[in-house]
Every structure is written in C-alpha cells, then in structure tokens.
Motif scaffolding. Structure first.
Motif, short mmCIF file in Angstrom:
data_model
loop_
_atom_site.label_atom_id
_atom_site.label_comp_id
_atom_site.label_asym_id
_atom_site.label_seq_id
_atom_site.Cartn_x
_atom_site.Cartn_y
_atom_site.Cartn_z
N GLN A 295 46.02 36.46 45.23
CA GLN A 295 44.68 36.93 45.63
C GLN A 295 44.25 38.13 44.80
N ASP A 296 45.18 39.01 44.47
CA ASP A 296 44.84 40.15 43.60
C ASP A 296 44.43 39.66 42.21
N ARG B 290 40.09 38.59 38.28
CA ARG B 290 39.35 37.66 37.42
C ARG B 290 37.89 37.55 37.85
N GLN B 291 37.63 37.55 39.15
CA GLN B 291 36.25 37.48 39.63
C GLN B 291 35.47 38.73 39.23
N ARG B 292 36.09 39.90 39.33
CA ARG B 292 35.41 41.14 38.92
C ARG B 292 35.10 41.09 37.42
N GLU C 42 32.17 38.66 36.92
CA GLU C 42 30.91 39.24 37.39
C GLU C 42 30.42 40.31 36.41
N GLY C 43 31.31 41.10 35.88
CA GLY C 43 30.92 42.10 34.88
C GLY C 43 30.38 41.45 33.62
N PHE C 44 31.02 40.37 33.19
CA PHE C 44 30.56 39.66 32.00
C PHE C 44 29.17 39.06 32.21
N THR C 45 28.97 38.39 33.34
CA THR C 45 27.67 37.77 33.58
C THR C 45 26.58 38.82 33.75
N GLN C 46 26.91 39.96 34.33
CA GLN C 46 25.93 41.04 34.46
C GLN C 46 25.56 41.57 33.08
N PHE C 47 26.55 41.74 32.21
CA PHE C 47 26.30 42.21 30.85
C PHE C 47 25.40 41.23 30.09
N VAL C 48 25.69 39.93 30.21
CA VAL C 48 24.89 38.92 29.52
C VAL C 48 23.46 38.91 30.06
#
Length: 51
Positions: free
Chosen positions: A15-16, A21-23, A26-32
């Motif tokens: 789970q960690d 990986r989800q964080r 999400e950071g990558f998609t926000q940057f794009v």
C-alpha cells in the motif's frame, strides 16, 4: 580476500508503494496540465498582441 558486501532490505508494504506511485503520477499529470495551459496562454497572447 575481498570483503563480502551485505545488504539488508526491510519489508515492502504494497500500500505504501502504491500510494507513492499514485502521488508521483498525480504530480506528473498536474505538471503536464499546467504546462499545456501555460502554452495555450502564451500562444493566445502571441495571437492577440503580435498578429
């Protein structure tokens, strides 16, 4: 005689790992998303003020 290297690995929590990986995703998609929005704003600014 060469020294033998020893590595100790702790237990991996799935789970960690998944949360990390989800964080990252999400950071990558926000940057794009911000990059695309900034590009569109710059192109619209060029269209309005240069053309």
């Amino acid at each position: 005689m060469a020294e033998k290297e020893s590595y100790e690995f702790g237990a991996v929590n799935g789970q960690d790992l998944l949360a990390d990986r989800q964080r990252g995703w999400e950071g990558f998609t926000q940057f794009v998303t911000y990059g695309v929005v900034a590009t569109v704003v710059v192109l619209l600014g060029l269209l309005l003020f240069v053309a």
